[in-house]
Design an enzyme around this catalytic site. Structure first.
Site, mmCIF file in Angstrom:
data_model
loop_
_atom_site.group_PDB
_atom_site.id
_atom_site.type_symbol
_atom_site.label_atom_id
_atom_site.label_comp_id
_atom_site.label_asym_id
_atom_site.label_seq_id
_atom_site.Cartn_x
_atom_site.Cartn_y
_atom_site.Cartn_z
ATOM 1 N N ASP A 1 0.844 -1.203 0.000
ATOM 2 C CA ASP A 1 0.000 0.000 0.000
ATOM 3 C C ASP A 1 0.877 1.250 0.000
ATOM 4 O O ASP A 1 2.008 1.222 0.505
ATOM 5 C CB ASP A 1 -0.901 0.003 1.245
ATOM 6 C CG ASP A 1 -2.192 0.785 1.025
ATOM 7 O OD1 ASP A 1 -3.258 0.142 0.930
ATOM 8 O OD2 ASP A 1 -2.140 2.038 0.935
ATOM 9 N N ASP B 1 3.506 1.554 -4.503
ATOM 10 C CA ASP B 1 2.676 2.441 -5.317
ATOM 11 C C ASP B 1 2.476 1.702 -6.641
ATOM 12 O O ASP B 1 3.436 1.501 -7.397
ATOM 13 C CB ASP B 1 3.387 3.783 -5.540
ATOM 14 C CG ASP B 1 2.538 4.742 -6.371
ATOM 15 O OD1 ASP B 1 1.580 4.278 -7.018
ATOM 16 O OD2 ASP B 1 2.837 5.951 -6.380
ATOM 17 N N VAL B 2 1.236 1.296 -6.910
ATOM 18 C CA VAL B 2 0.983 0.448 -8.084
ATOM 19 C C VAL B 2 1.248 1.163 -9.405
ATOM 20 O O VAL B 2 1.281 0.526 -10.458
ATOM 21 C CB VAL B 2 -0.471 -0.105 -8.086
ATOM 22 C CG1 VAL B 2 -0.714 -1.027 -6.915
ATOM 23 C CG2 VAL B 2 -1.506 1.019 -8.138
ATOM 24 N N ASN C 1 -6.235 -4.778 -6.013
ATOM 25 C CA ASN C 1 -7.382 -4.152 -5.355
ATOM 26 C C ASN C 1 -7.241 -2.635 -5.223
ATOM 27 O O ASN C 1 -8.239 -1.928 -5.178
ATOM 28 C CB ASN C 1 -7.557 -4.799 -3.971
ATOM 29 C CG ASN C 1 -8.375 -3.947 -3.035
ATOM 30 O OD1 ASN C 1 -9.610 -3.915 -3.116
ATOM 31 N ND2 ASN C 1 -7.700 -3.220 -2.136
ATOM 32 N N TYR D 1 -13.701 7.163 -13.494
ATOM 33 C CA TYR D 1 -13.726 5.910 -12.727
ATOM 34 C C TYR D 1 -14.414 4.806 -13.540
ATOM 35 O O TYR D 1 -13.888 3.695 -13.659
ATOM 36 C CB TYR D 1 -14.470 6.157 -11.409
ATOM 37 C CG TYR D 1 -14.525 4.978 -10.465
ATOM 38 C CD1 TYR D 1 -13.439 4.644 -9.668
ATOM 39 C CD2 TYR D 1 -15.682 4.210 -10.348
ATOM 40 C CE1 TYR D 1 -13.496 3.572 -8.783
ATOM 41 C CE2 TYR D 1 -15.749 3.147 -9.461
ATOM 42 C CZ TYR D 1 -14.660 2.831 -8.679
ATOM 43 O OH TYR D 1 -14.723 1.770 -7.805
ATOM 44 N N LYS E 1 -12.955 1.180 -14.868
ATOM 45 C CA LYS E 1 -13.536 -0.093 -14.403
ATOM 46 C C LYS E 1 -14.107 -0.907 -15.574
ATOM 47 O O LYS E 1 -14.002 -2.128 -15.588
ATOM 48 C CB LYS E 1 -14.594 0.163 -13.317
ATOM 49 C CG LYS E 1 -14.012 0.768 -12.032
ATOM 50 C CD LYS E 1 -12.973 -0.141 -11.359
ATOM 51 C CE LYS E 1 -12.488 0.393 -10.028
ATOM 52 N NZ LYS E 1 -11.489 -0.459 -9.377
HETATM 53 P P1 NAD Z 1 -10.328 2.427 0.180
HETATM 54 O O1 NAD Z 1 -10.060 3.833 -0.172
HETATM 55 O O2 NAD Z 1 -10.946 2.117 1.496
HETATM 56 O O3 NAD Z 1 -8.996 1.540 0.055
HETATM 57 C C1 NAD Z 1 -8.161 1.645 -1.074
HETATM 58 C C2 NAD Z 1 -6.746 1.279 -0.677
HETATM 59 O O4 NAD Z 1 -5.920 1.410 -1.848
HETATM 60 C C3 NAD Z 1 -6.162 2.229 0.379
HETATM 61 O O5 NAD Z 1 -5.517 1.483 1.382
HETATM 62 C C4 NAD Z 1 -5.179 3.075 -0.407
HETATM 63 O O6 NAD Z 1 -4.090 3.575 0.359
HETATM 64 C C5 NAD Z 1 -4.721 2.090 -1.477
HETATM 65 N N1 NAD Z 1 -4.132 2.770 -2.628
HETATM 66 C C6 NAD Z 1 -4.579 3.872 -3.271
HETATM 67 N N2 NAD Z 1 -3.733 4.225 -4.238
HETATM 68 C C7 NAD Z 1 -2.720 3.327 -4.218
HETATM 69 C C8 NAD Z 1 -1.539 3.160 -4.994
HETATM 70 N N3 NAD Z 1 -1.213 4.033 -5.960
HETATM 71 N N4 NAD Z 1 -0.740 2.101 -4.738
HETATM 72 C C9 NAD Z 1 -1.034 1.239 -3.726
HETATM 73 N N5 NAD Z 1 -2.120 1.365 -2.941
HETATM 74 C C10 NAD Z 1 -2.963 2.397 -3.203
HETATM 75 O O7 NAD Z 1 -11.255 1.875 -1.001
HETATM 76 P P2 NAD Z 1 -12.023 0.489 -1.136
HETATM 77 O O8 NAD Z 1 -13.466 0.784 -1.142
HETATM 78 O O9 NAD Z 1 -11.477 -0.511 -0.198
HETATM 79 O O10 NAD Z 1 -11.622 0.126 -2.641
HETATM 80 C C11 NAD Z 1 -10.806 -0.981 -2.998
HETATM 81 C C12 NAD Z 1 -11.115 -1.350 -4.437
HETATM 82 O O11 NAD Z 1 -12.491 -1.718 -4.557
HETATM 83 C C13 NAD Z 1 -10.904 -0.202 -5.429
HETATM 84 O O12 NAD Z 1 -10.322 -0.689 -6.613
HETATM 85 C C14 NAD Z 1 -12.307 0.287 -5.696
HETATM 86 O O13 NAD Z 1 -12.438 0.914 -6.942
HETATM 87 C C15 NAD Z 1 -13.075 -1.022 -5.624
HETATM 88 N N6 NAD Z 1 -14.517 -0.879 -5.388
HETATM 89 C C16 NAD Z 1 -14.958 -0.233 -4.268
HETATM 90 C C17 NAD Z 1 -16.329 -0.099 -4.082
HETATM 91 C C18 NAD Z 1 -16.904 0.605 -2.897
HETATM 92 O O14 NAD Z 1 -18.118 0.896 -2.921
HETATM 93 N N7 NAD Z 1 -16.170 0.883 -1.851
HETATM 94 C C19 NAD Z 1 -17.222 -0.641 -5.018
HETATM 95 C C20 NAD Z 1 -16.707 -1.290 -6.130
HETATM 96 C C21 NAD Z 1 -15.349 -1.407 -6.297
#
Ligand code: NAD
Length: 280
Positions: free
Chosen positions: A41, A62-63, A89, A154, A158
């Protein structure tokens, strides 16, 4: 190759964006299943605390940096004695009118949500092809199967991740390497802070991160490439809905208040996420 739930014991898994939210839940559930887990992360301090709480390992990642991503996979493999699964993720979700979105935000969203997934899939995919087995799990979104206004960038990323999975499912058929694409609806994490699902739909659309984690465990146990909807009825319902002519579909979407989810943001409730996004 299908793996029984018993078979997840000892599975060596790397999860990106595992410090919080869905990534943390995936890591937690996998650890509970007996898998060996490394999380990566950008929030390294938080990742360290999460890893300590869950009983796994944290690395800085950092991805968007391909060299760092390769190093992350090397280090994860060294720590776990090899790698069987990569869960892509990590993600961000900018919300607002497309024309008002600053270029840095647009670029960052594409870099993290799409290019980061492409990079991870390619780097892990090469390793998995060489060893003859492995599973890439990409966390996309239901917004990769139907689009919402005020989330254009976004949705673009996706949709692309869903397309990637559909293409690779065919391309990698018979290779021993699987790709699963997870499409969650609204998940209770900070990413959706300040958003409100239309009245009456909360029970249909809102889920907890643990449900997404369960779907990842299910996909790994099944061990075959597929696109997974969480909750299970969501994407199939959307597919039926997309058969409706566009203008009528848009009218229904507005009538049920779908457009207000992103246009009626509670800015105060989203402030902390917005700050994190701007610093990402
Ligand atoms: P979140 O913000 O709670 O967690 C995201 C994590 O990704 C954080 O820990 C952040 O520090 C990390 N991150 C961000 N940029 C980064 C980078 N450049 N390199 C490494 N780590 C990085 O969000 P979430 O809801 O847990 O989302 C996780 C995934 O699920 C995402 O891809 C999001 O698009 C997807 N998603 C979320 C939802 C929702 O409703 N929450 C719905 C569908 C899909």
């Amino acid at each position: 190759m299908a793996r029984s739930r018993q078979g997840l014991r000892g599975l060596r898994v790397a999860v990106t964006g595992g410090a919080q939210g869905i990534g943390r839940s995936i890591a937690e559930r996998l650890v509970a299943e007996g898998a060996l887990v490394v999380i990566g992360d950008v929030q390294k301090d938080l990742a360290d605390r999460t890893a300590e709480a869950l009983g796994c390992t944290a690395l800085a990642l950092d991805v968007t940096d391909g060299v760092e991503f390769e190093g992350f996979l090397d280090q994860a493999g060294a720590a776990l004695g090899g790698l069987d699964v990569l869960v892509n993720n990590a993600g961000i979700m900018p919300i607002g009118p497309f024309l008002e979105e600053d270029d840095r935000t647009t670029t960052r969203c594409v870099e993290i949500d799409l290019l980061g997934v492409l990079t991870g899939t390619k780097l892990a995919g090469r390793r998995f092809r060489e060893q003859g087995h492995g599973h890439v799990v990409n966390v996309a979104s239901a917004l990769g199967t139907f689009a919402s206004p005020n989330a254009a960038t976004y949705c673009a990323t996706k949709y692309a991740v869903v397309g990637l999975g559909e293409a690779l499912r065919q391309e990698w058929h018979g290779s021993g390497v699987q790709v699963s694409t997870i499409c969650p609806g609204f998940v209770r994490t900070e990413l959706i802070a300040g958003m409100r699902p239309p009245a009456g739909t909360e029970r249909l659309l809102m889920i907890d991160p643990e449900q997404v984690a369960a779907s990842v465990v299910g996909a790994l146990a099944r061990g075959r490439s597929r696109t997974v909807s969480v909750p299970s009825h969501l994407v199939p319902s959307v597919k039926v809905f997309t058969l409706v002519p566009e203008r009528l579909r848009d009218r229904v979407f507005r009538a049920v208040g779908g457009h207000r989810v992103t246009s009626g943001l509670d800015v105060e409730k989203r402030a902390a996420y917005q700050r994190r996004l701007e610093n990402s």
